[in-house]
Motif scaffolding. Structure first.
Motif, PDB file in Angstrom:
ATOM      1  N   SER A  52       6.584   9.540  62.346  1.00  0.00           N
ATOM      2  CA  SER A  52       6.106  10.726  62.356  1.00  0.00           C
ATOM      3  C   SER A  52       6.869  11.228  63.716  1.00  0.00           C
ATOM      4  CB  SER A  52       4.543  10.661  62.680  1.00  0.00           C
ATOM      5  OG  SER A  52       3.782  10.278  61.603  1.00  0.00           O
ATOM      6  N   TYR A  53       6.861  10.645  64.837  1.00  0.00           N
ATOM      7  CA  TYR A  53       7.512  10.904  65.850  1.00  0.00           C
ATOM      8  C   TYR A  53       9.070  11.269  65.654  1.00  0.00           C
ATOM      9  CZ  TYR A  53       8.759  11.558  70.898  1.00  0.00           C
ATOM     10  OH  TYR A  53       8.869  11.849  71.927  1.00  0.00           O
ATOM     11  N   ALA A  54       9.783  10.637  65.149  1.00  0.00           N
ATOM     12  CA  ALA A  54      11.233  10.866  64.705  1.00  0.00           C
ATOM     13  C   ALA A  54      11.164  12.265  63.879  1.00  0.00           C
ATOM     14  CB  ALA A  54      11.880   9.972  63.832  1.00  0.00           C
ATOM     15  N   MET A  55      10.421  12.534  62.830  1.00  0.00           N
ATOM     16  CA  MET A  55      10.422  13.684  62.074  1.00  0.00           C
ATOM     17  C   MET A  55       9.739  14.953  62.888  1.00  0.00           C
ATOM     18  SD  MET A  55       9.031  12.379  58.446  1.00  0.00           S
ATOM     19  CE  MET A  55       9.334  14.051  57.633  1.00  0.00           C
ATOM     20  N   ASP A  56       8.727  14.810  63.828  1.00  0.00           N
ATOM     21  CA  ASP A  56       7.893  15.938  64.199  1.00  0.00           C
ATOM     22  C   ASP A  56       8.824  16.238  65.543  1.00  0.00           C
ATOM     23  OD1 ASP A  56       5.763  17.715  64.392  1.00  0.00           O
ATOM     24  OD2 ASP A  56       4.763  16.443  65.646  1.00  0.00           O
ATOM     25  N   LYS A  57       9.065  15.468  66.178  1.00  0.00           N
ATOM     26  CA  LYS A  57       9.584  15.627  67.682  1.00  0.00           C
ATOM     27  C   LYS A  57      11.101  15.578  67.874  1.00  0.00           C
ATOM     28  CE  LYS A  57       5.587  15.614  69.603  1.00  0.00           C
ATOM     29  NZ  LYS A  57       4.653  16.564  69.297  1.00  0.00           N
ATOM     30  N   LEU A  58      11.729  14.883  66.952  1.00  0.00           N
ATOM     31  CA  LEU A  58      13.349  14.622  66.891  1.00  0.00           C
ATOM     32  C   LEU A  58      13.879  15.500  65.911  1.00  0.00           C
ATOM     33  CD1 LEU A  58      13.424  10.752  68.193  1.00  0.00           C
ATOM     34  CD2 LEU A  58      13.376  12.917  69.687  1.00  0.00           C
ATOM     35  N   GLY A  59      13.464  15.755  65.122  1.00  0.00           N
ATOM     36  CA  GLY A  59      13.958  16.400  63.895  1.00  0.00           C
ATOM     37  C   GLY A  59      14.679  15.711  62.760  1.00  0.00           C
ATOM     38  N   TYR A  60      14.368  14.397  62.699  1.00  0.00           N
ATOM     39  CA  TYR A  60      14.944  13.491  61.582  1.00  0.00           C
ATOM     40  C   TYR A  60      14.398  13.803  60.320  1.00  0.00           C
ATOM     41  CZ  TYR A  60      17.255  10.265  64.645  1.00  0.00           C
ATOM     42  OH  TYR A  60      18.420   9.943  65.676  1.00  0.00           O
ATOM     43  N   MET A  61      15.190  13.918  59.283  1.00  0.00           N
ATOM     44  CA  MET A  61      14.955  13.995  58.058  1.00  0.00           C
ATOM     45  C   MET A  61      14.564  12.658  57.092  1.00  0.00           C
ATOM     46  SD  MET A  61      16.840  16.363  54.671  1.00  0.00           S
ATOM     47  CE  MET A  61      16.657  17.836  55.574  1.00  0.00           C
ATOM     48  N   LYS A  62      13.582  12.532  56.578  1.00  0.00           N
ATOM     49  CA  LYS A  62      13.046  11.294  55.761  1.00  0.00           C
ATOM     50  C   LYS A  62      13.491  11.350  54.345  1.00  0.00           C
ATOM     51  CE  LYS A  62       8.861   8.522  54.842  1.00  0.00           C
ATOM     52  NZ  LYS A  62       7.469   8.701  55.063  1.00  0.00           N
ATOM     53  N   VAL A  63      14.206  10.516  53.826  1.00  0.00           N
ATOM     54  CA  VAL A  63      14.863  10.517  52.433  1.00  0.00           C
ATOM     55  C   VAL A  63      14.017   9.313  51.813  1.00  0.00           C
ATOM     56  CG1 VAL A  63      16.441  10.279  50.913  1.00  0.00           C
ATOM     57  CG2 VAL A  63      16.927  11.385  53.081  1.00  0.00           C
ATOM     58  N   GLY A  64      13.003   9.738  50.992  1.00  0.00           N
ATOM     59  CA  GLY A  64      12.235   8.774  50.248  1.00  0.00           C
ATOM     60  C   GLY A  64      13.086   8.003  49.232  1.00  0.00           C
ATOM     61  N   ASN A  65      13.761   8.758  48.412  1.00  0.00           N
ATOM     62  CA  ASN A  65      14.615   8.543  47.131  1.00  0.00           C
ATOM     63  C   ASN A  65      15.510   9.456  47.126  1.00  0.00           C
ATOM     64  OD1 ASN A  65      13.794  10.221  44.924  1.00  0.00           O
ATOM     65  ND2 ASN A  65      11.988   8.909  44.816  1.00  0.00           N
ATOM     66  N   ALA A  66      16.563   9.533  46.295  1.00  0.00           N
ATOM     67  CA  ALA A  66      17.581  10.222  45.958  1.00  0.00           C
ATOM     68  C   ALA A  66      17.120  11.674  45.610  1.00  0.00           C
ATOM     69  CB  ALA A  66      18.953   9.852  45.064  1.00  0.00           C
ATOM     70  N   PHE A  67      15.994  11.949  45.143  1.00  0.00           N
ATOM     71  CA  PHE A  67      15.220  13.042  44.898  1.00  0.00           C
ATOM     72  C   PHE A  67      14.222  13.693  45.511  1.00  0.00           C
ATOM     73  CE2 PHE A  67      18.179  11.505  41.320  1.00  0.00           C
ATOM     74  CZ  PHE A  67      18.713  12.464  40.878  1.00  0.00           C
ATOM     75  N   ASP A  68      13.879  12.913  46.587  1.00  0.00           N
ATOM     76  CA  ASP A  68      12.677  13.279  47.148  1.00  0.00           C
ATOM     77  C   ASP A  68      12.945  12.893  48.681  1.00  0.00           C
ATOM     78  OD1 ASP A  68       9.799  13.419  47.327  1.00  0.00           O
ATOM     79  OD2 ASP A  68      10.074  11.526  48.352  1.00  0.00           O
ATOM     80  N   PHE A  69      12.525  14.079  49.434  1.00  0.00           N
ATOM     81  CA  PHE A  69      12.638  13.908  51.048  1.00  0.00           C
ATOM     82  C   PHE A  69      11.591  14.894  51.724  1.00  0.00           C
ATOM     83  CE2 PHE A  69      15.076  17.450  49.964  1.00  0.00           C
ATOM     84  CZ  PHE A  69      15.175  18.594  50.979  1.00  0.00           C
ATOM     85  N   ALA A  70      11.546  14.677  53.113  1.00  0.00           N
ATOM     86  CA  ALA A  70      10.649  15.405  54.045  1.00  0.00           C
ATOM     87  C   ALA A  70      11.176  15.910  55.244  1.00  0.00           C
ATOM     88  CB  ALA A  70       9.401  14.553  54.097  1.00  0.00           C
ATOM     89  N   LYS A  72      10.621  18.631  58.781  1.00  0.00           N
ATOM     90  CA  LYS A  72       9.823  19.563  59.444  1.00  0.00           C
ATOM     91  C   LYS A  72      10.672  20.918  59.668  1.00  0.00           C
ATOM     92  CE  LYS A  72       6.791  20.595  63.544  1.00  0.00           C
ATOM     93  NZ  LYS A  72       6.637  20.319  64.995  1.00  0.00           N
ATOM     94  N   SER A  73      10.053  21.947  59.164  1.00  0.00           N
ATOM     95  CA  SER A  73      10.705  23.088  59.212  1.00  0.00           C
ATOM     96  C   SER A  73      10.469  23.867  60.689  1.00  0.00           C
ATOM     97  CB  SER A  73      10.476  24.139  58.002  1.00  0.00           C
ATOM     98  OG  SER A  73       9.001  24.493  58.224  1.00  0.00           O
ATOM     99  N   GLY A  74      11.065  25.090  61.065  1.00  0.00           N
ATOM    100  CA  GLY A  74      10.951  25.506  62.329  1.00  0.00           C
ATOM    101  C   GLY A  74      11.929  25.277  63.322  1.00  0.00           C
ATOM    102  N   ARG A  75      11.739  25.959  64.640  1.00  0.00           N
ATOM    103  CA  ARG A  75      12.676  25.820  65.601  1.00  0.00           C
ATOM    104  C   ARG A  75      12.088  24.780  66.561  1.00  0.00           C
ATOM    105  NH1 ARG A  75      16.096  29.804  64.718  1.00  0.00           N
ATOM    106  NH2 ARG A  75      15.255  31.654  63.588  1.00  0.00           N
ATOM    107  N   GLU A  76      10.933  24.070  66.581  1.00  0.00           N
ATOM    108  CA  GLU A  76      10.563  22.961  67.277  1.00  0.00           C
ATOM    109  C   GLU A  76      11.365  21.931  67.533  1.00  0.00           C
ATOM    110  OE1 GLU A  76       7.958  23.817  64.621  1.00  0.00           O
ATOM    111  OE2 GLU A  76       8.114  25.751  65.484  1.00  0.00           O
ATOM    112  N   ILE A 131       6.626  18.838  56.638  1.00  0.00           N
ATOM    113  CA  ILE A 131       5.206  18.343  57.373  1.00  0.00           C
ATOM    114  C   ILE A 131       4.832  19.291  58.018  1.00  0.00           C
ATOM    115  CG2 ILE A 131       6.237  15.906  57.082  1.00  0.00           C
ATOM    116  CD1 ILE A 131       6.912  16.294  60.052  1.00  0.00           C
ATOM    117  N   ALA A 132       5.725  20.543  58.510  1.00  0.00           N
ATOM    118  CA  ALA A 132       5.155  21.514  59.281  1.00  0.00           C
ATOM    119  C   ALA A 132       3.982  22.002  58.594  1.00  0.00           C
ATOM    120  CB  ALA A 132       6.070  22.733  59.520  1.00  0.00           C
TER     121      ALA A 132
END
Length: 182
Positions: A52-70, A72-76, A131-132
């Motif tokens: 959660s920290y990596a996505m929410d605060k640092l901007g990493y994109m989480k790839v579940g599988n080759a056709f599914d990812f999450a 955080k949009s926005g400029r934060e 996740i935003a």
């Protein structure tokens, strides 16, 4: 185009991370997203929720599988979303080529597109989670690559897809000729 190993493309979950700058970080073996996120620069040592920290605060994109990812949009976050989405388009493109190539094992068991579109990989769905706001979008491979892939990614995919389809058709013709000699 960053080459991704076939065994990574075929992972049903915890496939990869995409760094804020668009670099693809494939996960190998039994590694899960949280295992990798612990070591990301900027994640505090005492952080309990590394993913959660990596996505929410640092901007990493989480790839579940080759056709599914999450993501955080926005400029934060310091993420370069254009580079990240192009990296995800590269993953999708390579997975499509890998999955339709009959030299390999075909579609993985976890990937089951609807029977009406299984033969047309351009209609396979890409799932995008934000996740935003909790929004989930489902778009076709064709739309995703055209909307988010760079020109280089789009051109590579067009050529590789045509080549893979021709190879598949030739294999089908040769197989048919072997079964019923002329």
């Amino acid at each position: 185009m960053i080459a991704i190993p076939a065994n990574v493309l075929r992972r049903p979950q915890s496939m990869a991370w995409i760094a804020p700058d668009g670099a693809i970080i494939p996960l190998e073996g039994e590694t899960m997203h949280s295992d990798a996120a612990e070591t990301f620069p900027g994640v505090p040592a005492g952080e309990v929720y590394h993913t959660s920290y990596a996505m929410d605060k640092l901007g990493y994109m989480k790839v579940g599988n080759a056709f599914d990812f999450a993501y955080k949009s926005g400029r934060e976050t310091p993420a370069n979303h254009a580079a990240q989405f192009d990296a995800m388009a590269q993953i999708v493109c390579q997975a499509v080529i890998n999955f339709i190539d009959r030299r390999g094992p075909g579609l993985p068991r976890w990937f089951q597109p609807h029977s009406s579109i299984v033969g047309d990989p351009m209609l396979w769905k890409v799932h995008i989670g934000d996740i935003a706001d909790g929004a989930i979008s489902r778009v076709s491979v064709e739309r995703f690559v055209n909307d988010y892939g760079s020109r280089i990614t789009q051109n590579w995919f067009g050529g590789a897809l045509r080549e893979a389809i021709v190879r598949k058709q030739i294999r089908m013709i040769l197989s048919e000729l072997r079964r019923r000699p002329v």
